[in-house]
Design a protein around this motif. Structure first.
Motif, mmCIF file in Angstrom:
data_model
loop_
_atom_site.group_PDB
_atom_site.id
_atom_site.type_symbol
_atom_site.label_atom_id
_atom_site.label_comp_id
_atom_site.label_asym_id
_atom_site.label_seq_id
_atom_site.Cartn_x
_atom_site.Cartn_y
_atom_site.Cartn_z
ATOM 1 N N GLY A 7 0.826 -1.126 0.043
ATOM 2 C CA GLY A 7 -0.064 0.073 -0.105
ATOM 3 C C GLY A 7 0.736 1.301 0.014
ATOM 4 N N LYS A 8 1.799 1.260 0.998
ATOM 5 C CA LYS A 8 2.355 2.515 1.016
ATOM 6 C C LYS A 8 3.426 2.924 -0.100
ATOM 7 N N VAL A 9 4.314 1.672 -0.309
ATOM 8 C CA VAL A 9 5.035 1.942 -1.487
ATOM 9 C C VAL A 9 4.384 1.892 -2.891
ATOM 10 N N GLY A 10 3.242 1.434 -3.135
ATOM 11 C CA GLY A 10 2.376 1.477 -4.238
ATOM 12 C C GLY A 10 1.813 2.946 -4.328
ATOM 13 N N LYS A 11 1.409 3.598 -3.154
ATOM 14 C CA LYS A 11 0.964 5.005 -3.450
ATOM 15 C C LYS A 11 2.192 5.718 -3.954
ATOM 16 N N ARG A 12 3.299 5.453 -3.169
ATOM 17 C CA ARG A 12 4.460 6.551 -3.565
ATOM 18 C C ARG A 12 4.881 6.258 -5.192
ATOM 19 N N PHE A 13 4.961 5.132 -5.519
ATOM 20 C CA PHE A 13 5.123 4.752 -6.841
ATOM 21 C C PHE A 13 4.140 5.478 -7.835
ATOM 22 N N ASN A 14 3.071 5.550 -7.480
ATOM 23 C CA ASN A 14 1.923 6.319 -8.216
ATOM 24 C C ASN A 14 2.093 7.726 -8.274
ATOM 25 N N GLU A 15 2.559 8.278 -7.165
ATOM 26 C CA GLU A 15 2.859 9.796 -6.921
ATOM 27 C C GLU A 15 4.113 10.116 -7.993
ATOM 28 N N ARG A 39 5.146 8.455 -10.553
ATOM 29 C CA ARG A 39 4.954 8.239 -12.113
ATOM 30 C C ARG A 39 3.847 9.337 -12.632
ATOM 31 N N THR A 40 3.184 10.035 -11.743
ATOM 32 C CA THR A 40 2.348 11.312 -11.992
ATOM 33 C C THR A 40 3.212 12.585 -12.330
ATOM 34 N N ARG A 41 4.387 12.629 -11.291
ATOM 35 C CA ARG A 41 5.159 13.524 -11.457
ATOM 36 C C ARG A 41 5.902 13.529 -12.596
ATOM 37 N N PHE A 42 6.393 12.368 -12.966
ATOM 38 C CA PHE A 42 7.333 12.472 -14.210
ATOM 39 C C PHE A 42 6.290 12.803 -15.419
ATOM 40 N N GLN A 43 5.077 11.891 -15.479
ATOM 41 C CA GLN A 43 4.330 11.906 -16.884
ATOM 42 C C GLN A 43 3.634 13.238 -17.111
ATOM 43 N N GLN A 44 3.400 14.176 -15.842
ATOM 44 C CA GLN A 44 2.751 15.425 -16.090
ATOM 45 C C GLN A 44 3.890 16.233 -16.035
ATOM 46 N N ASP A 45 5.007 16.092 -15.393
ATOM 47 C CA ASP A 45 5.812 17.426 -14.931
ATOM 48 C C ASP A 45 7.296 17.123 -15.890
ATOM 49 N N GLY A 46 7.565 15.815 -16.104
ATOM 50 C CA GLY A 46 8.830 15.421 -16.504
ATOM 51 C C GLY A 46 9.756 15.562 -15.531
ATOM 52 N N ASP A 47 9.442 15.281 -14.424
ATOM 53 C CA ASP A 47 10.536 15.337 -13.258
ATOM 54 C C ASP A 47 11.624 13.822 -13.200
ATOM 55 N N ALA A 48 12.650 14.116 -13.961
ATOM 56 C CA ALA A 48 13.535 12.940 -14.135
ATOM 57 C C ALA A 48 13.873 12.464 -12.646
ATOM 58 N N ALA A 49 13.993 13.132 -11.491
ATOM 59 C CA ALA A 49 14.472 12.678 -10.247
ATOM 60 C C ALA A 49 13.303 11.823 -9.822
ATOM 61 N N ALA A 50 12.042 11.924 -10.403
ATOM 62 C CA ALA A 50 10.846 10.997 -9.973
ATOM 63 C C ALA A 50 11.018 9.787 -10.602
ATOM 64 N N VAL A 51 11.604 9.587 -11.651
ATOM 65 C CA VAL A 51 11.810 8.392 -12.467
ATOM 66 C C VAL A 51 12.831 7.713 -11.663
ATOM 67 N N GLU A 52 14.113 8.215 -11.452
ATOM 68 C CA GLU A 52 15.005 7.656 -10.640
ATOM 69 C C GLU A 52 14.369 7.028 -9.158
ATOM 70 N N GLU A 53 13.770 7.773 -8.593
ATOM 71 C CA GLU A 53 13.057 7.045 -7.537
ATOM 72 C C GLU A 53 12.386 5.980 -7.453
ATOM 73 N N GLY A 54 11.489 6.280 -8.605
ATOM 74 C CA GLY A 54 10.770 4.968 -8.887
ATOM 75 C C GLY A 54 11.232 3.717 -9.341
ATOM 76 N N LYS A 55 12.445 4.030 -9.844
ATOM 77 C CA LYS A 55 13.139 2.703 -10.446
ATOM 78 C C LYS A 55 13.848 2.283 -9.023
ATOM 79 N N ARG A 56 14.142 3.261 -8.124
ATOM 80 C CA ARG A 56 14.815 2.409 -7.033
ATOM 81 C C ARG A 56 13.799 1.776 -6.126
ATOM 82 N N LEU A 57 12.581 2.161 -5.955
ATOM 83 C CA LEU A 57 11.430 1.376 -5.441
ATOM 84 C C LEU A 57 10.956 0.152 -6.155
ATOM 85 N N VAL A 58 11.068 0.006 -7.416
ATOM 86 C CA VAL A 58 10.902 -1.444 -8.089
ATOM 87 C C VAL A 58 12.153 -2.348 -7.975
#
Length: 400
Positions: free
Chosen positions: A190-198, A200-219
């Protein structure tokens, strides 16, 4: 996630020189201790410019492999193979050509430059235009995520990244991908999944490269995911779909500072080389004949090391005390040019000694080289076939 893997290759141009050693091979020897490495003879690439001289390629290929082994490339640590012995390179090149815009090839920076430099040859061929795509196939067919390159080669690597991105976008959508990706998100918890979705939204809406790197780390840190689910989540994160081809990253290498016998960069085209396994008498003679500071006409004339090609070789082969001795002796006419050259000769011969020793084993028994390459080709082909199974399925070519 696919396993880390390094890939690099060389065109077969015959015996290699010390510039190749300092510019490429020393780095290969280091990398083989840190990563799974694949090193290949790029014989198809040799045909892009030497299509009218195919007879020179085979001998040049075997000479080059022996030089690799002599330099310290270890077949027990790295996979050594020949490009044309793994036909999956050609298959992936063909399939990717179906979706590669022609303009992408024409804009590669080296395309027009090379046509101008090699104006004596007819390079108005698809083979020459398409060689960056073949280079991409060489990398992508092994899902190699690390490629050692110099700064001048970064555009070629970026081309490979663009090709992989386009391929994954076009063909990385498996049936029911979104539903399967959402199920994979639930497996994060639940907690990690919610963070992952946040993220994903940051990257796809704002192009935040740091969000991608953190998302990859979670995976990557999730223990409960299968390989397939990891790939789905990475595609879901960036909006590309399931990753089929891996986007390679550059392992930047320093440009070779190895000077030739005339002070220019060591190159066969300049005729200023010393080969890796050149005999001692030839090395000694070549260095002794090197030009020096033109101001030193007589032994008693003082010179300036900065104007002498031999001084550049001292930067490679001499320690601090020797360089100080050379500078002091040259500027005061305390030593002659032959004396100045001797430490360079000694340094080159010392560097070459283990290379000659290692090479002799393979020169005495050429079957050993064939065996190493045969084993390497078999291993490389198994890896390439794994990729091509997924590529064919993605492109609708997985006929039962």
């Amino acid at each position: 996630m696919y396993a880390e893997r390094v890939l690099s290759g060389m065109r077969p141009t015959g015996s290699l020189h010390l510039g190749h050693y300092h510019g490429v091979l020393k780095n290969w020897v280091k990398l083989q201790n840190d990563y799974p490495c694949l090193f290949f003879v790029a014989d198809w690439h040799a045909l892009t410019t030497s299509y009218d001289q195919p007879d020179i390629i085979e001998k040049a290929a075997w000479d080059m492999v022996i030089d690799w082994l002599a330099a310290g490339v270890d077949p027990n640590q790295a996979t050594i193979f020949i490009q044309s012995r793994v036909p999956e390179h050609a298959e992936l090149h063909l399939l990717m050509s179906m979706m590669t815009p022609l303009g992408w090839l024409e804009r590669v920076p080296t395309y027009k430059d090379q046509i101008e430099k090699l104006s004596h040859k007819d390079l108005t061929t698809y083979g020459f235009l398409g060689y960056p795509l073949l280079m991409s196939a060489d990398i992508l067919v092994y899902r190699a995520n690390r490629v050692p390159v110099g700064e001048d080669q970064i555009p070629h690597l970026e081309f490979s990244r663009e090709i992989a991105r386009r391929f994954n976008h076009l063909y990385g959508r498996e049936p029911g991908f979104e539903e399967k990706a959402l199920e994979a998100v639930k497996k994060l918890g639940g907690k990690v999944g919610k963070r992952f979705n946040e993220l994903r939204t940051r990257f796809q809406q704002d192009g935040d490269a740091a969000a991608v790197e953190e998302g990859k780390r979670l995976v990557n840190e999730a223990q409960s995911l299968s390989l397939v689910d990891r790939e789905r989540l990475l595609g879901h994160l960036e909006g590309t779909g399931k990753m089929i081809l891996v986007e390679p990253d550059a392992l930047l290498t320093e440009a070779s500072r190895m000077p030739g016998l005339d002070g220019q960069k060591m190159s066969k085209s300049y005729g200023n080389t010393i080969t890796l396994r050149e005999d001692e008498a030839s090395v000694t003679q070549k260095v002794k004949r090197m030009p020096t500071d033109p101001a030193r006409v007589r032994r008693t004339d003082a010179g300036n090391p900065d104007k002498c090609p031999v001084w550049q070789l001292h930067q490679v082969y001499s320690d601090g005390a020797t360089k100080e001795w050379v500078r002091q002796g040259c500027t005061s006419a305390g030593i002659g040019c032959i004396e100045c050259k001797q430490p360079v000769i000694d340094g080159i011969l010392k560097e070459q000694a283990p290379m000659r020793e290692r090479a002799q084993v393979y020169l005495d028994n050429p079957a050993l080289v064939r065996e190493i390459v045969n084993d390497g080709c078999a291993k490389a082909r198994r890896l390439a076939q794994e990729t091509m199974t997924d590529v064919r399925a993605a492109m609708g070519l997985n006929y039962a």
